[in-house]
Design a protein around this motif. Sequence first.
Motif, PDB file in Angstrom:
ATOM      1  N   ARG A  87      -4.713  -4.552  -5.638  1.00 28.45           N
ATOM      2  CA  ARG A  87      -4.759  -3.394  -4.753  1.00 28.45           C
ATOM      3  C   ARG A  87      -4.900  -2.084  -5.518  1.00 28.45           C
ATOM      4  NH1 ARG A  87      -2.205  -7.291  -2.085  1.00 28.45           N
ATOM      5  NH2 ARG A  87      -2.232  -7.333   0.200  1.00 28.45           N
ATOM      6  N   VAL A 101     -12.667  -6.901  -4.062  1.00 33.19           N
ATOM      7  CA  VAL A 101     -11.278  -6.984  -4.500  1.00 33.19           C
ATOM      8  C   VAL A 101     -11.177  -8.058  -5.573  1.00 33.19           C
ATOM      9  CG1 VAL A 101      -8.894  -7.355  -3.803  1.00 33.19           C
ATOM     10  CG2 VAL A 101     -10.500  -6.279  -2.209  1.00 33.19           C
ATOM     11  N   ASN A 114      -2.537   1.341  -3.958  1.00 34.15           N
ATOM     12  CA  ASN A 114      -1.088   1.466  -4.058  1.00 34.15           C
ATOM     13  C   ASN A 114      -0.644   2.924  -3.964  1.00 34.15           C
ATOM     14  OD1 ASN A 114      -0.952  -1.164  -6.532  1.00 34.15           O
ATOM     15  ND2 ASN A 114      -0.579  -1.305  -4.345  1.00 34.15           N
ATOM     16  N   TYR A 165       0.828  -1.195   0.000  1.00 35.42           N
ATOM     17  CA  TYR A 165       0.000   0.000   0.000  1.00 35.42           C
ATOM     18  C   TYR A 165       0.874   1.262   0.000  1.00 35.42           C
ATOM     19  CZ  TYR A 165      -3.638  -3.264   1.605  1.00 35.42           C
ATOM     20  OH  TYR A 165      -4.503  -4.311   1.721  1.00 35.42           O
ATOM     21  N   ILE A 182      -6.138  -7.828   2.123  1.00 34.77           N
ATOM     22  CA  ILE A 182      -6.169  -8.362   0.758  1.00 34.77           C
ATOM     23  C   ILE A 182      -5.090  -9.431   0.626  1.00 34.77           C
ATOM     24  CG2 ILE A 182      -5.865  -7.783  -1.683  1.00 34.77           C
ATOM     25  CD1 ILE A 182      -6.810  -4.967  -1.059  1.00 34.77           C
TER      26      ILE A 182
END
Length: 267
Positions: free
Chosen positions: A189, A230, A210, A34, A183
């Motif tokens: 992501r 997701v 991200n 992330y 996740i």
Amino acid sequence: MTQELKNRNALLNTLLVAACALFASCVSTKNATYFNNVNNDTAVQRIAGTFEPAIQQNDILQITVSSLNPQEAMLYNLPNSASSGATAVSGAAPGAGFLVDAAGNIQYPVFGSVHAAGLSTQSLADTIRRRFVDRQLLVDPVVNVRFLNFRVTLLGEVSKPAVITVTSEKISIMEALGMAGDITVYGKRDNVMLIRDKEGARTVKRLNLNDASILSSPYYYLQPNDIVYVEPTKSKVAQADRSRQILPVVLSGLSLLVIILDRLVIK
């Protein structure tokens, strides 16, 4: 004979490692983390707008009233009958909440129809409080409004898909993902889908987790009944297909090789 057995076992181990490597998916570290563009000098901007959720049709609200005269305020805290527009929620007493109808209104004692849809809980509380003051029904009334059905849903490539009940009436997408076990390495992501119902319309927003800009996004905090989905990466889908296709072939090949090596050793 002993050396031949050692050579055979070494060859078998090598083949098994190679077979396992066929099913290992190459996942980019950049895509699996992330906030890639955050560093120690990055200043996160103020979140645009407000995180206060807006009341919508079919929401269930708890409204409590207090004043300097508790006995007079008690009337407005009694359970309401079905005819008053109140409804029960799971785990609550019958008539413990006010249902926001299709027109966006609740039916409140004495006042009758009160518009609620589109307002925050604080705005609705202020509206009801002003009505008490204007009609001089209560002295220094205090009104509190809370959601009884604030839930968000997490689906797809998360460790524990779930429907989460939010008691604090404030939850970020990162908190929700954390409660769902995060996740998986096979989840996208950079392309998380947020499905939201607002003012009678259903919208879909794609979010890139991200990127650090999500921290200042108006979608960082979730609204009641939001759905977060997701999607799986192509490598996850390809791995599943490849496993079904290659595994039987690999196992058959290993079995045949073992038979051949056994015969060579015997000779």
